[in-house]
Design an enzyme around this catalytic site. Sequence first.
Site, PDB file in Angstrom:
ATOM      1  N   CYS A 283       0.813  -1.220   0.000  1.00  0.00           N
ATOM      2  CA  CYS A 283       0.000   0.000   0.000  1.00  0.00           C
ATOM      3  C   CYS A 283       0.845   1.268   0.000  1.00  0.00           C
ATOM      4  O   CYS A 283       0.310   2.373  -0.078  1.00  0.00           O
ATOM      5  CB  CYS A 283      -0.941   0.003   1.201  1.00  0.00           C
ATOM      6  SG  CYS A 283      -2.185  -1.278   1.069  1.00  0.00           S
TER       7      CYS A 283
ATOM      8  N   CYS B 265     -13.257   2.618   8.956  1.00  0.00           N
ATOM      9  CA  CYS B 265     -12.495   2.101   7.812  1.00  0.00           C
ATOM     10  C   CYS B 265     -12.315   3.183   6.754  1.00  0.00           C
ATOM     11  O   CYS B 265     -13.196   4.013   6.552  1.00  0.00           O
ATOM     12  CB  CYS B 265     -13.238   0.957   7.135  1.00  0.00           C
ATOM     13  SG  CYS B 265     -13.681  -0.400   8.213  1.00  0.00           S
ATOM     14  N   SER B 266     -11.189   3.119   6.047  1.00  0.00           N
ATOM     15  CA  SER B 266     -11.077   3.920   4.831  1.00  0.00           C
ATOM     16  C   SER B 266     -12.032   3.338   3.804  1.00  0.00           C
ATOM     17  O   SER B 266     -12.451   2.179   3.915  1.00  0.00           O
ATOM     18  CB  SER B 266      -9.639   3.873   4.310  1.00  0.00           C
ATOM     19  OG  SER B 266      -9.217   2.538   4.139  1.00  0.00           O
TER      20      SER B 266
ATOM     21  N   LYS C 104      -9.443   8.067   5.082  1.00  0.00           N
ATOM     22  CA  LYS C 104     -10.832   8.029   5.555  1.00  0.00           C
ATOM     23  C   LYS C 104     -11.753   8.761   4.580  1.00  0.00           C
ATOM     24  O   LYS C 104     -12.856   8.310   4.301  1.00  0.00           O
ATOM     25  CB  LYS C 104     -10.868   8.649   6.966  1.00  0.00           C
ATOM     26  CG  LYS C 104     -12.179   8.670   7.697  1.00  0.00           C
ATOM     27  CD  LYS C 104     -12.613   7.318   8.232  1.00  0.00           C
ATOM     28  CE  LYS C 104     -13.458   6.570   7.260  1.00  0.00           C
ATOM     29  NZ  LYS C 104     -14.873   6.459   7.542  1.00  0.00           N
TER      30      LYS C 104
ATOM     31  N   HIS D 297      -8.576   4.479  -0.665  1.00  0.00           N
ATOM     32  CA  HIS D 297      -7.165   4.098  -0.768  1.00  0.00           C
ATOM     33  C   HIS D 297      -6.877   3.363  -2.079  1.00  0.00           C
ATOM     34  O   HIS D 297      -6.709   2.142  -2.094  1.00  0.00           O
ATOM     35  CB  HIS D 297      -6.815   3.211   0.447  1.00  0.00           C
ATOM     36  CG  HIS D 297      -5.408   2.749   0.485  1.00  0.00           C
ATOM     37  ND1 HIS D 297      -4.350   3.431  -0.077  1.00  0.00           N
ATOM     38  CD2 HIS D 297      -4.864   1.628   1.041  1.00  0.00           C
ATOM     39  CE1 HIS D 297      -3.235   2.760   0.127  1.00  0.00           C
ATOM     40  NE2 HIS D 297      -3.517   1.654   0.790  1.00  0.00           N
TER      41      HIS D 297
HETATM   42  N1  COA Z   1     -16.378   5.320   5.256  1.00  0.00           N
HETATM   43  C1  COA Z   1     -17.436   6.136   5.130  1.00  0.00           C
HETATM   44  N2  COA Z   1     -18.491   5.869   4.336  1.00  0.00           N
HETATM   45  C2  COA Z   1     -18.445   4.725   3.627  1.00  0.00           C
HETATM   46  C3  COA Z   1     -17.367   3.830   3.707  1.00  0.00           C
HETATM   47  C4  COA Z   1     -16.307   4.161   4.555  1.00  0.00           C
HETATM   48  N3  COA Z   1     -15.245   3.363   4.678  1.00  0.00           N
HETATM   49  N4  COA Z   1     -17.598   2.780   2.888  1.00  0.00           N
HETATM   50  C5  COA Z   1     -18.782   3.003   2.307  1.00  0.00           C
HETATM   51  N5  COA Z   1     -19.307   4.175   2.748  1.00  0.00           N
HETATM   52  C6  COA Z   1     -20.601   4.748   2.397  1.00  0.00           C
HETATM   53  C7  COA Z   1     -20.801   4.886   0.902  1.00  0.00           C
HETATM   54  O1  COA Z   1     -20.465   6.159   0.431  1.00  0.00           O
HETATM   55  C8  COA Z   1     -22.305   4.664   0.780  1.00  0.00           C
HETATM   56  O2  COA Z   1     -22.974   5.846   1.140  1.00  0.00           O
HETATM   57  P1  COA Z   1     -24.317   6.306   0.399  1.00  0.00           P
HETATM   58  O3  COA Z   1     -25.316   5.203   0.675  1.00  0.00           O
HETATM   59  O4  COA Z   1     -24.653   7.617   1.059  1.00  0.00           O
HETATM   60  O5  COA Z   1     -23.961   6.401  -1.034  1.00  0.00           O
HETATM   61  C9  COA Z   1     -22.606   3.646   1.839  1.00  0.00           C
HETATM   62  O6  COA Z   1     -21.557   3.798   2.828  1.00  0.00           O
HETATM   63  C10 COA Z   1     -22.596   2.217   1.340  1.00  0.00           C
HETATM   64  O7  COA Z   1     -21.496   2.066   0.486  1.00  0.00           O
HETATM   65  P2  COA Z   1     -21.019   0.664  -0.045  1.00  0.00           P
HETATM   66  O8  COA Z   1     -20.005   0.888  -1.123  1.00  0.00           O
HETATM   67  O9  COA Z   1     -22.193  -0.221  -0.351  1.00  0.00           O
HETATM   68  O10 COA Z   1     -20.267   0.112   1.242  1.00  0.00           O
HETATM   69  P3  COA Z   1     -19.704  -1.307   1.437  1.00  0.00           P
HETATM   70  O11 COA Z   1     -20.502  -1.963   2.500  1.00  0.00           O
HETATM   71  O12 COA Z   1     -19.540  -2.008   0.139  1.00  0.00           O
HETATM   72  O13 COA Z   1     -18.231  -0.976   1.950  1.00  0.00           O
HETATM   73  C11 COA Z   1     -16.598  -1.271   3.603  1.00  0.00           C
HETATM   74  C12 COA Z   1     -17.965  -0.679   3.286  1.00  0.00           C
HETATM   75  C13 COA Z   1     -16.237  -0.917   5.030  1.00  0.00           C
HETATM   76  C14 COA Z   1     -16.640  -2.785   3.417  1.00  0.00           C
HETATM   77  C15 COA Z   1     -15.549  -0.662   2.616  1.00  0.00           C
HETATM   78  O14 COA Z   1     -15.524   0.726   2.765  1.00  0.00           O
HETATM   79  C16 COA Z   1     -14.184  -1.241   2.855  1.00  0.00           C
HETATM   80  O15 COA Z   1     -13.895  -2.354   2.424  1.00  0.00           O
HETATM   81  N6  COA Z   1     -13.278  -0.493   3.517  1.00  0.00           N
HETATM   82  C17 COA Z   1     -11.950  -0.988   3.874  1.00  0.00           C
HETATM   83  C18 COA Z   1     -11.007  -0.954   2.695  1.00  0.00           C
HETATM   84  C19 COA Z   1      -9.715  -1.663   3.007  1.00  0.00           C
HETATM   85  O16 COA Z   1      -9.646  -2.592   3.800  1.00  0.00           O
HETATM   86  N7  COA Z   1      -8.640  -1.203   2.406  1.00  0.00           N
HETATM   87  C20 COA Z   1      -7.334  -1.748   2.701  1.00  0.00           C
HETATM   88  C21 COA Z   1      -6.673  -0.892   3.728  1.00  0.00           C
HETATM   89  S1  COA Z   1      -5.208  -1.642   4.346  1.00  0.00           S
END
Ligand code: COA
Length: 390
Positions: A84, A207-208, A333, A337
């Site tokens: 990353c 989570c990001s 955030k 990423h």
């Molecule tokens: N922070 C804030 N808002 C978030 C978000 C986050 N991390 N992830 C999604 N949202 C919001 C979206 O904008 C959406 O909002 P809306 O309904 O107003 O449009 C809503 O939440 C749903 O989005 P969606 O894409 O369906 O979310 P999801 O459930 O698929 O994803 C996570 C949520 C937490 C699974 C995803 O953000 C994730 O995988 N994060 C971690 C990424 C990671 O691990 N990266 C590696 C780092 S080492």
Amino acid sequence: MASNGICDKVAIVGMGCTSFGEHWDRSSEDLLVDAANQAYESAGVDADAVDAYWLGTMGSLSGLTLSEPLKIQYKPVTHVENYCATGSEALRNAAYAVASGAYDCVMAIGVEKLKDSGFSGLVITPPPSDGTDAALTAPAQFSMLAPAYFEKYGLDAETGKEVLSRIAYKNHANGAKNPKAQFRKEVPLETIKCSPKVADPLGIMDCSGVSDGSAAAIVVRAEDAHKYTDTPVFIKALSFVAGPAEGPLSQEYDFTTFPEVVASAKDAYKQAGVSNPREQVSMAEVHDCFTPTELVLYEDLGFAERGGAWRDVLEGTFELDGALPVNPDGGLKSFGHPIGASGLRMMYEMWLQLRGEAGDRQIDSPKLGLTHNLGGAPGRCVSFVSLVGL
Ligand code: COA
């Protein structure tokens, strides 16, 4: 550690950054062209002036990934990857090439398009079948920092959650001021605290996000920098370390620190002559992939005493108007990423802030900025730290 560094030998003279988010209608190539064109324009050069390129992105097999969309005419293009921290690795190698005298003017550029790949923090790559790696998602791996930190420093679960939520709140509040961020609205503290659980105690708001984006920098020798811009940003330190990856196998590793971050910060501070980071660093962009990561980073980077960062969070030390603003652009955030782009996106914020171009987010007269980029997971990671200033 013998790391001589290249303090004040090279400078960034132009940068570009796309908006980050869901770019369903733009390809990686479109994002690369956009970031590169912004960087050329910002440095006041055309493509002919750039002698060599470093591209950070996941899984590319050659420099053609960049030379084709940018129509680069028979010049060196090097592809780099380092988990990353890939975008920062592109910048580090580009800067060293200029410092060596091999090239006059180079570009570091990073890109990732994650949304249409189906990437999410909840998708686990299959672990090796020999029992040496755990089948844990990224949120699960980083979630382990939280109870370890709370237990070691005597925080009850409610206070711990308050501290983590305040970090997310701060970064979303900063991102709300940033036209290039993926998430551009403030999120109430209560919403953050109650967001659906992903890996206890982390909720979605710890989570990001997942996003697409690209960022680029043009780097030249320090003595040439003012030919390109009145306000170059000079590189004071670049440090990159890979750890021995012993954490998951070690009884001693307690999940309240990243030894790789401590080592890269120590090296970077030595290169730049920084003895008191909390006082001397004006602002930082750090790898807030999850809220407890940012909490631990404050201590590993020397911004807070061991066991004291949580109090600093509650006192507002790292807020935009605090003593040491962290993630003024909104961080991972607010930006998500896109792996190859994040390190250069962090540098883009330092570029804007140091030049006084950060608009509503502008910090008062910053002198020294730090970027920190992490790849891997607690106990098994690579870490990058840079220091830049005027
Ligand atoms: N922070 C804030 N808002 C978030 C978000 C986050 N991390 N992830 C999604 N949202 C919001 C979206 O904008 C959406 O909002 P809306 O309904 O107003 O449009 C809503 O939440 C749903 O989005 P969606 O894409 O369906 O979310 P999801 O459930 O698929 O994803 C996570 C949520 C937490 C699974 C995803 O953000 C994730 O995988 N994060 C971690 C990424 C990671 O691990 N990266 C590696 C780092 S080492």
